[in-house]
Design an enzyme around this catalytic site. Structure first.
Site, PDB file in Angstrom:
ATOM      1  N   GLU A 366       0.831  -1.201   0.000  1.00  0.00           N
ATOM      2  CA  GLU A 366       0.000   0.000   0.000  1.00  0.00           C
ATOM      3  C   GLU A 366       0.869   1.254   0.000  1.00  0.00           C
ATOM      4  OE1 GLU A 366      -4.162   0.155   1.750  1.00  0.00           O
ATOM      5  OE2 GLU A 366      -3.059   1.340   3.227  1.00  0.00           O
ATOM      6  N   HIS A 397       4.915 -27.520   3.481  1.00  0.00           N
ATOM      7  CA  HIS A 397       4.015 -28.581   3.017  1.00  0.00           C
ATOM      8  C   HIS A 397       2.981 -28.039   2.034  1.00  0.00           C
ATOM      9  CE1 HIS A 397       5.593 -31.460   5.972  1.00  0.00           C
ATOM     10  NE2 HIS A 397       5.671 -30.418   6.780  1.00  0.00           N
ATOM     11  N   LYS A 520     -13.741   1.498  -3.535  1.00  0.00           N
ATOM     12  CA  LYS A 520     -14.721   1.793  -2.479  1.00  0.00           C
ATOM     13  C   LYS A 520     -15.918   2.542  -3.043  1.00  0.00           C
ATOM     14  CE  LYS A 520     -11.422   2.059   1.386  1.00  0.00           C
ATOM     15  NZ  LYS A 520     -10.868   2.944   2.426  1.00  0.00           N
TER      16      LYS A 520
END
Length: 557
Positions: A366, A397, A520
């Site tokens: 950001e 894994h 947004k």
């Protein structure tokens, strides 16, 4: 040679062009050559690339760098003005140019009684005053003197935030409150806007003894507003009191907008304020950390700030050749910009640091995930790499197979903890010590294998196991003596200052985030459409989104 030819020659031999030429030479050399244990020069190189600061040790010797590389990188940093811009940052100059303000998160951890740099004095004093208010609130909770709407003492805190108002506090809580015996009160974190984290809390917490902390810099973020309204409705219904009464007794607000907290119904006595010169992703040190302090106590919170402040002083005072944040930044920029490595893995070998990669994703991507420089021009090279990762033993894994034998090259930070004190019976302590040693062994082995590839296979095993380990993944190992409040404070401040130095190298503003705003706004108008307010639909239409809206409405009906 004429003047124009001299000018062209001068342009050709810039620090950046020298680094590109050096990168071409160094990329032809395997990392195993740099780490050849039979070479005296390799031993000397490894020693010169290891640095210790307090309880934090950083080893760059598995990076594709030599002392000459570091010299070229430091020359580049100086040519970019890292040192004067560092001074400007601490002096409170308006380094956040797009928003016209300073970036003084360091003031939030400046100790009382120590003179801050000129230009930071007012900011440090304000932060110390808010820290005193925070300490009073923490004391009331710990002493059983904070009573809910029905007169019962607070036992649990629900911290509602998102982004920087959630990731930092949650990381510290997970790292330092790993056992219930360490916690003064229970703290629970809610960030997802879908209510999935809130619903289980509503089922098992006692509404009469639950305190809500609404942490939001703007106090208008939709995610937090919807979560807190749902939580307030739950408390109001369960306690049979109205929402204003719940707010009066069981709501704390933390924001840079006190007027919005008052408008929402947060009593002035329950308001904690930080200024707009502290960005959300740099705010754990501010009152945003109130839930951490309530959970762990002020002693631990103060130690967290002390570790970060110690790194501030080191970053401000140490020459670039010995400056850990500067060196971290330069090595990272070298990997991304000159060695063309597009992704960087964060691999903590301690389950308590499970949220570290998520925290650093926001901090780095950001801040520096931008393609337009301070001069308004497009940046012609990669800036921040893609940050990703997981707890190392689990990652082994999952995706290590691809890293070891696939075709992608990554850089990495391995993070390990050297020792851990556990108050447990002798047999349990011995078992845990063995687990700790196994974890450290795996961390060292994987770091070695990332760098060396097939050359890490011992001679006795060659021909008896699969080969094709690519190696040549440059990596650093960050070793904490112990996972204490001081050490994690220093670690996070190290990464903060790394981000700032890289922003200077790339000529970026790391303190704004315009790239998150349009999404947004689009979401707001789509929400209004889904809520039946078709007239509010202001989105650009596309057939994919239209058919998805149609399917959602079909299934919701």
């Amino acid at each position: 040679m004429n003047i124009s030819a001299l000018s062209r020659t001068a342009r050709a031999y810039t620090p950046v062009s020298e680094l590109h030429a050096h990168a071409e030479q160094l990329q032809a050399q395997p990392l195993s050559d740099l780490l050849n244990s039979d070479s005296a020069s390799a031993q000397k190189r490894a020693s010169s690339l290891a640095f210790t600061f307090g309880t934090l040790h950083v080893d760059f010797s598995k990076q594709r760098v030599t002392p000459h590389t570091l010299k070229l990188l430091i020359d580049w940093a100086r040519s970019c003005g890292v040192e004067p811009k560092r001074a400007a940052l601490f002096a409170g100059e308006k380094v956040n140019t797009s928003e016209g303000r300073a970036a003084l998160h360091m003031a939030a951890r400046w100790p009382k009684g120590k003179m801050p740099p000129r230009g930071m004095e007012t900011a440090a004093l304000f932060c110390q005053q808010q820290r005193a208010r925070l300490a009073d609130m923490v004391s009331r909770v710990h002493e059983g003197q904070w009573f809910g709407a029905t007169g019962q003492s607070i036992t649990d805190v629900v911290h509602i935030g998102v982004g920087g108002s959630d990731l930092g506090p949650k990381l510290i809580s997970e790292a330092l409150a790993d056992r219930p015996s360490h916690a003064k009160v229970g703290v629970h974190y809610v960030s997802t806007m879908d209510g999935a984290q809130l619903l289980p809390l509503m089922e098992h917490l006692n509404p009469a003894t639950t305190l809500l902390v609404l942490a939001s810099k703007s106090f208008t973020t939709a995610d937090t507003q919807f979560n807190v309204r749902t939580a307030l409705a739950w408390l109001s219904d369960a306690l049979e009191v109205d929402i204003p009464t719940v707010c009066r007794y069981q709501l704390v607000g933390v924001s840079s907008k006190p007027e919005k907290m008052t408008e929402f119904g947060v009593p002035h006595v329950h308001q904690l304020v930080f200024k707009d010169w502290i960005g959300g992703r740099f705010s754990i040190w501010s009152p945003i950390g109130v839930s951490v302090a309530m959970q762990l106590g002020m002693k631990a919170f103060d130690e967290l700030l002390a570790g970060a402040h110690a790194m501030d002083k080191h970053f401000l005072d140490a020459p670039l050749e010995e400056n850990l944040p500067a060196l971290m930044a330069l090595v990272g920029a070298w990997n991304c910009q000159f060695l063309n490595i597009p992704t960087h893995a964060v691999l903590p070998y301690d389950g308590r640091l499970k949220s570290l990669s998520a925290y650093l994703q926001q901090l780095e991507m950001e801040s520096n995930g931008k393609s337009v420089g301070l001069d308004g021009r497009s940046v012609a090279h990669a800036t921040c790499p893609i940050i990703w990762g997981d707890v190392g033993p689990n990652a082994q894994h999952a995706f290590y197979q691809l890293l070891h034998q696939g075709v992608h090259t990554v850089s990495a930070d391995f993070v390990a903890v050297a020792s851990r004190d556990v108050d447990a019976p002798e047999e349990v302590s011995e078992a845990l010590a063995a687990q700790e040693q196994l974890t450290l062994a795996n961390c060292l082995a994987q770091s070695q294998l990332f760098a060396l590839g097939d050359d890490a296979i011992p001679p006795a095993l060659r021909g008896h196991m699969a080969q094709g380990y690519r190696g040549n993944h440059p990596n650093s190992l960050l070793l904490l003596k112990e996972l204490s409040a001081w050490s994690i404070g220093a670690l996070l401040a190290l990464y903060e200052h790394k981000v700032f130095v890289q922003s200077v190298l790339w000529n970026l503003n790391p303190f704004d985030q315009p790239g998150v705003e349009l999404g947004k706004q689009l979401a707001t108008s789509l929400y209004e459409l889904l809520a039946g307010e078709a007239a509010a639909h202001k989105n650009v239409k596309d057939p994919s989104t239209e058919q998805l809206l149609s399917k959602i409405n079909e299934w919701r009906q």
